[in-house]
Design an enzyme around this catalytic site. Sequence first.
Site, short mmCIF file in Angstrom:
data_model
loop_
_atom_site.label_atom_id
_atom_site.label_comp_id
_atom_site.label_asym_id
_atom_site.label_seq_id
_atom_site.Cartn_x
_atom_site.Cartn_y
_atom_site.Cartn_z
N ALA A 113 14.47 -17.52 12.97
CA ALA A 113 15.74 -18.40 12.93
C ALA A 113 17.09 -17.67 12.27
O ALA A 113 18.13 -17.62 13.05
CB ALA A 113 15.55 -19.80 12.41
N GLN A 122 2.82 -13.98 14.81
CA GLN A 122 3.64 -13.20 13.90
C GLN A 122 3.10 -13.18 12.61
O GLN A 122 3.64 -12.34 11.83
CB GLN A 122 4.95 -14.36 13.91
CG GLN A 122 5.67 -14.33 15.32
CD GLN A 122 5.31 -15.56 16.08
OE1 GLN A 122 4.22 -15.92 16.20
NE2 GLN A 122 6.19 -16.11 16.89
N ASP A 156 12.97 -23.70 11.12
CA ASP A 156 13.99 -23.56 12.44
C ASP A 156 15.15 -24.57 12.38
O ASP A 156 16.08 -24.10 12.90
CB ASP A 156 13.20 -23.24 13.56
CG ASP A 156 12.55 -22.11 13.65
OD1 ASP A 156 11.16 -21.94 13.01
OD2 ASP A 156 12.71 -20.98 14.20
#
Length: 364
Positions: free
Chosen positions: A58, A204, A245
């Site tokens: 983000a 990730q 986010d």
Amino acid sequence: MLVKLPNNETKEILTLWMEGSDVKMINQKLLPYKFEIYTAKTYQDTAKAIKNMTVRGAGAIGVAGAYGIAQACLTAPKKDINSFLKHVKKAEKTLKNTRPTAVNLFHDIDRVLAKLNISLPPEKNEKIMIEEAKKIAEESIISGKKIGENGESLIKNGAKIMTHCNAGALAFVDWGSALAPIRLAHRNKKSIIVYVNETRPRSQGAKLTSWELLQEDIPHIIIPDTAAGYYISRKEIDLIIIGADRIAANGDTANKIGTYTLAILAKENNIPFYVAAPLSTFDLKTTNGKAIPIEQRSETEITHIWGLLEKNKKIEKIRITPKNSPAKNPAFDITPAKYITTFITEKTLINPPFEKTIKETLKN
Ligand code: MRU
């Protein structure tokens, strides 16, 4: 962040920065196999890099969006303010049309656009808007460090910490959100171990968080997402810290898919569930989690995986599912506020009742 060079020396490097009219960024699609800087020459390149996740997380996509607008200012026609404006507005649309969930992208782009003053000549606007984009990047570094300082007090010596996805320096310009307190605890010589959830489908956690922790020799262990409940139920995890986010006004939080499951596991097993995020991730215009748009990504992230082929050391994509089985790939989920213990921000720790405390923190 500190990055280990092949000769084992370390170097401070940012996740992204602006150099002239170029936006430079660590190419996160190649990590952990290859460390390479990608150069986005135009705002269109920057938009593509956000969409295909060369830059991700983000905070980092917010700054990339702001830099993209700065790039558009540089290439915009300067003959009159209207043609300048038209070009910049087109760039805004392209950049905002990349990833829908993380509010930082919209927040940071809007912050640069708010500097636009149609009574000033284009050249003057260009200068002011580029300065603003660079200021956003600088502030992101400072807020990451402060999140680290505010959150570090929650980590005791000997703590076993679980995290999900990558909410590290790679997800910002530097420091990170969830990884900032962890980084600081380690630098302050606390003995800690980080359980890194793999974070399928794009991994990730397995690829980026592990790489980031390795750069500073922070002890960690990668586990499959499906093993989180196993470790939590055996009391092997003391706390969970994740990033966000978008955080709605009531505290409902969008974060990488799988976060909701972890929050329920934390509640059931009585361990704290912390969300670390800068104030720019809070979205008071969104009243609750139901109103947060969830990005649906390509099926191929489920049906295929990217990795390093052992035999020729090439990065390749391989299919792991039957050809005719369809797949679905929601990239984020919503964790209801009731499962969240505390928000760790650059300003303060925000505790329940969130409906009240979030508003108060953002107002002052
Ligand atoms: O799809 P990604 O890799 O951009 O998702 C990133 C996350 O979900 C992070 O946890 C989140 O951005 C918080 S850290 C800024």
